[in-house]
Design a protein around this motif. Structure first.
Motif, mmCIF file in Angstrom:
data_model
loop_
_atom_site.group_PDB
_atom_site.id
_atom_site.type_symbol
_atom_site.label_atom_id
_atom_site.label_comp_id
_atom_site.label_asym_id
_atom_site.label_seq_id
_atom_site.Cartn_x
_atom_site.Cartn_y
_atom_site.Cartn_z
ATOM 1 N N LEU A 1 35.552 40.730 37.321
ATOM 2 C CA LEU A 1 35.688 39.284 37.479
ATOM 3 C C LEU A 1 35.243 38.545 36.220
ATOM 4 C CD1 LEU A 1 34.410 38.792 41.154
ATOM 5 C CD2 LEU A 1 36.774 38.962 40.337
ATOM 6 N N SER A 2 34.225 39.048 35.555
ATOM 7 C CA SER A 2 33.752 38.379 34.337
ATOM 8 C C SER A 2 34.783 38.462 33.219
ATOM 9 C CB SER A 2 32.418 38.977 33.886
ATOM 10 O OG SER A 2 32.556 40.354 33.561
ATOM 11 N N ILE A 3 35.489 39.583 33.122
ATOM 12 C CA ILE A 3 36.545 39.702 32.111
ATOM 13 C C ILE A 3 37.680 38.732 32.424
ATOM 14 C CG2 ILE A 3 38.353 41.232 31.223
ATOM 15 C CD1 ILE A 3 36.364 43.532 31.450
ATOM 16 N N LEU A 4 38.031 38.628 33.694
ATOM 17 C CA LEU A 4 39.092 37.697 34.076
ATOM 18 C C LEU A 4 38.690 36.258 33.751
ATOM 19 C CD1 LEU A 4 40.225 39.200 37.498
ATOM 20 C CD2 LEU A 4 41.431 39.320 35.305
ATOM 21 N N LYS A 5 37.441 35.919 33.986
ATOM 22 C CA LYS A 5 36.986 34.567 33.648
ATOM 23 C C LYS A 5 37.058 34.319 32.152
ATOM 24 C CE LYS A 5 33.266 31.209 34.301
ATOM 25 N NZ LYS A 5 33.451 30.666 32.934
ATOM 26 N N HIS B 1 40.661 33.713 31.290
ATOM 27 C CA HIS B 1 41.098 32.414 31.801
ATOM 28 C C HIS B 1 40.615 31.289 30.897
ATOM 29 C CE1 HIS B 1 40.782 29.091 35.010
ATOM 30 N NE2 HIS B 1 42.069 29.274 34.793
ATOM 31 N N ASP B 2 39.366 31.346 30.525
ATOM 32 C CA ASP B 2 38.809 30.319 29.638
ATOM 33 C C ASP B 2 39.503 30.330 28.276
ATOM 34 O OD1 ASP B 2 37.051 29.668 31.660
ATOM 35 O OD2 ASP B 2 35.344 30.728 30.782
ATOM 36 N N MET C 1 53.344 20.597 31.504
ATOM 37 C CA MET C 1 53.370 20.026 32.852
ATOM 38 C C MET C 1 52.100 20.349 33.633
ATOM 39 S SD MET C 1 56.206 18.514 32.641
ATOM 40 C CE MET C 1 56.204 17.848 34.296
ATOM 41 N N GLY C 2 51.354 21.342 33.190
ATOM 42 C CA GLY C 2 50.134 21.752 33.859
ATOM 43 C C GLY C 2 49.441 22.837 33.075
ATOM 44 N N GLN C 3 48.288 23.284 33.575
ATOM 45 C CA GLN C 3 47.502 24.283 32.848
ATOM 46 C C GLN C 3 47.145 25.472 33.746
ATOM 47 O OE1 GLN C 3 46.797 24.440 29.610
ATOM 48 N NE2 GLN C 3 47.961 22.581 29.228
ATOM 49 N N ASN C 4 48.058 25.888 34.603
ATOM 50 C CA ASN C 4 47.886 27.146 35.339
ATOM 51 C C ASN C 4 48.304 28.274 34.405
ATOM 52 O OD1 ASN C 4 49.125 25.088 37.774
ATOM 53 N ND2 ASN C 4 47.191 26.142 38.150
ATOM 54 N N VAL C 5 47.346 29.071 33.945
ATOM 55 C CA VAL C 5 47.591 29.967 32.809
ATOM 56 C C VAL C 5 47.529 31.457 33.162
ATOM 57 C CG1 VAL C 5 46.776 28.280 31.113
ATOM 58 C CG2 VAL C 5 45.152 29.885 32.145
ATOM 59 N N MET C 6 47.337 31.788 34.450
ATOM 60 C CA MET C 6 47.179 33.189 34.822
ATOM 61 C C MET C 6 48.381 33.688 35.625
ATOM 62 S SD MET C 6 44.229 33.834 33.468
ATOM 63 C CE MET C 6 43.629 35.394 34.157
ATOM 64 N N TYR C 7 48.716 34.964 35.418
ATOM 65 C CA TYR C 7 49.775 35.646 36.158
ATOM 66 C C TYR C 7 49.188 36.957 36.676
ATOM 67 C CZ TYR C 7 54.220 38.206 36.936
ATOM 68 O OH TYR C 7 55.253 38.941 37.473
ATOM 69 N N ARG D 1 42.941 33.962 43.650
ATOM 70 C CA ARG D 1 42.652 32.566 43.994
ATOM 71 C C ARG D 1 41.531 31.978 43.146
ATOM 72 N NH1 ARG D 1 41.361 31.221 50.269
ATOM 73 N NH2 ARG D 1 39.608 32.610 49.826
ATOM 74 N N ALA D 2 40.623 32.820 42.716
ATOM 75 C CA ALA D 2 39.470 32.346 41.952
ATOM 76 C C ALA D 2 39.848 31.811 40.577
ATOM 77 C CB ALA D 2 38.446 33.471 41.799
ATOM 78 N N PHE D 3 41.088 32.115 40.109
ATOM 79 C CA PHE D 3 41.450 31.760 38.737
ATOM 80 C C PHE D 3 42.680 30.862 38.669
ATOM 81 C CE2 PHE D 3 39.027 35.699 38.601
ATOM 82 C CZ PHE D 3 38.009 35.318 37.744
ATOM 83 N N ASP D 4 43.018 30.207 39.779
ATOM 84 C CA ASP D 4 44.016 29.132 39.783
ATOM 85 C C ASP D 4 45.297 29.538 39.045
ATOM 86 O OD1 ASP D 4 44.879 26.624 40.504
ATOM 87 O OD2 ASP D 4 43.968 25.602 38.803
ATOM 88 N N PRO D 5 45.965 30.606 39.497
ATOM 89 C CA PRO D 5 47.093 31.137 38.733
ATOM 90 C C PRO D 5 48.359 30.296 38.832
ATOM 91 C CG PRO D 5 46.883 32.304 40.799
ATOM 92 C CD PRO D 5 45.686 31.387 40.705
#
Length: 460
Positions: free
Chosen positions: A263-267, A270-271, A281-287, A318-322
């Motif tokens: 989870l820390s690597i994913l955060k 994401h950052d 149009m938005g900043q959803n940056v994860m797939y 869900r934790a990373f607003d994909p």
């Protein structure tokens, strides 16, 4: 720990814990049989479903399937549970929750508000006592809108990933497939390449090529090279034009460790992606990609059925607003989903559970060549998922991915869904397609000579 029991047909059925109830209530699939978790008969499965239907939803807050102390995914699920959002259904049993979901009271607004209050195990539980048509009926009521350069999830639209993989990462071959897909109006969710060689220089070359193509024609979409998340972090540090960070994830800490991720690597990733501020149009940056059976294949399932572990993966997403999430539903093989019937059921479960938990959930409608499935099964699933308002589906040239060696949907299939069901691409992408002469004002595919000629210029 309580023992769960019920009587059916004069026979008493006992289940030693909640995990056993969940596993034996699950519609049959080969992965659970392989793990020794499956019900021994249809009668035992119905008995388990009866027990599950009568369980209070609050049970899942009291009996954790994977110990809190041992698993960071469990900690994430438990620590982020929104009690206020859960309150409207907190008095319900699983069966009552099913009935509520199917009622007019479960409006799109109510379902959106409820999502943060649901644990993945609750979503998995209710899916196990629902028919396929129930899963579709509820999923289609749920709207999840995300955006980067295109806006996805709006009503009356279905997105698509253009997947131009090449077994040698040949740029000309990838460009040819990309132009082919664009000519069929595919690619509004993402143009995403699975690289044959997962290294940073290759990924950077592919990212730069896609960004040049997108920029030259001002295509309102996003690109992604599906390299490991740690590669994406380094690629960002080196200044490459990365749009989306990709990662496969699973529903337990141990399974994610098998993917080389925490989870820390994913955060961190994401950052890093947010810092680039590349979305318009938005900043959803994860797939994210998931798939039933991944935790079992890594021997990291903790004795939990594969569909429940899959739902737990959605808590990670869900934790990373994909921007987008998809289950690669039949890719792991018949050891986990044996035939077309199991694949269809799993695809509907996954999209239902993902959307119920608030995710922009799509699907790679696919199967491996040694599965007891064919393109007719995929035709059925893609049509059902379009009816369930899946966020997006994946298309590859000729429905045959020659790099990953599996069968998916074709570009033509995406066009069929849109033309036959009156669905459109993302609005920004739709406007671009219309300007290019590729679709009509009503959104129907034209494949005009003008549009094809303009796209071919990009290959020069």
């Amino acid at each position: 720990m309580p023992i769960y029991r019920t009587t059916l047909g004069g026979e008493v059925f006992r289940f030693s814990n909640l995990a056993e109830v969940m596993a034996k209530a699950t519609p049959a699939r080969s992965g659970d049989a392989l793990a020794g978790l499956i019900a021994t008969s249809d009668v035992e499965r119905v008995a388990a479903q009866m027990v599950l239907a009568d369980l209070p939803l609050k049970t899942f807050l009291e009996e954790l399937l994977v110990p809190y102390e041992e698993d960071e995914v469990t900690r994430l699920i438990f620590d982020t549970h929104d009690a206020a959002a859960f309150a409207p259904v907190s008095h319900m049993s699983v069966g009552q929750f099913r009935d509520w979901l199917l009622s007019d009271a479960a409006t799109p607004t109510a379902l959106k508000a409820l999502a943060p209050g649901l644990m993945p195990e609750m979503a998995a539980a209710v899916s196990k006592i629902m028919r396929n048509r129930d899963l579709i009926a509820v999923a289609r009521k749920i709207t999840v809108v995300t955006a980067f350069r295109s806006t996805l999830g709006l009503e009356g639209r279905i997105g698509s990933r253009l997947q131009p993989n090449h077994p040698a990462d040949d740029l000309k071959g990838i460009v040819a497939s990309t132009l082919d897909g664009l000519s069929y109006a595919v690619g509004d969710a993402v143009i995403g390449i699975n690289p044959a060689t997962d290294n940073i220089p290759t990924a950077m070359t592919l990212i730069s090529m896609l960004d040049d193509l997108r920029g030259r024609y001002d295509i309102p979409t996003q690109s992604c090279v599906l390299t490991h998340v740690t590669n994406s972090i380094e690629i960002i540090n080196r200044g490459a034009p990365l749009d989306l960070v990709f990662q496969s994830v699973a529903g337990t800490e141990a399974a994610n460790e098998g993917f080389g991720v925490t989870l820390s690597i994913l955060k961190e990733s994401h950052d890093a992606a947010l810092s680039l501020n590349r979305g318009t149009m938005g900043q959803n940056v994860m797939y994210f990609e998931t798939g039933q059976g991944s935790a079992l294949s890594a021997d990291a399932h903790h004795g939990i059925d594969q569909q429940t572990v899959e739902a737990r993966a959605y808590a990670v997403c869900r934790a990373f607003d994909p921007l987008i999430v998809n289950t690669v539903v039949g890719f792991i093989g018949p050891e986990y989903l044996y035939d077309g019937k199991e694949i269809i059921r799993a695809g509907l479960e996954d999209v239902f559970c993902g959307k119920l938990l608030g995710l922009p959930m799509g699907c790679d409608v696919c199967y491996t060549n040694h599965a007891e499935a064919d393109q007719n099964d995929m035709d059925v699933l893609m049509t059902l998922l379009a009816n369930a308002r899946a966020q997006f589906l994946i298309g590859v040239p000729g429905a045959d991915d020659i790099m990953l060696n599996y069968q998916s949907l074709s570009f033509h299939d995406i066009a069929y869904l849109r033309n036959s069901l009156g669905l459109k691409a993302a609005p920004e992408f739709e406007a671009w397609l219309t300007a290019m002469g590729l679709v009509s004002e009503t959104g129907h595919l034209l494949q005009s000579d003008l549009g094809a000629a303009r796209l071919l210029e990009a290959a020069q």
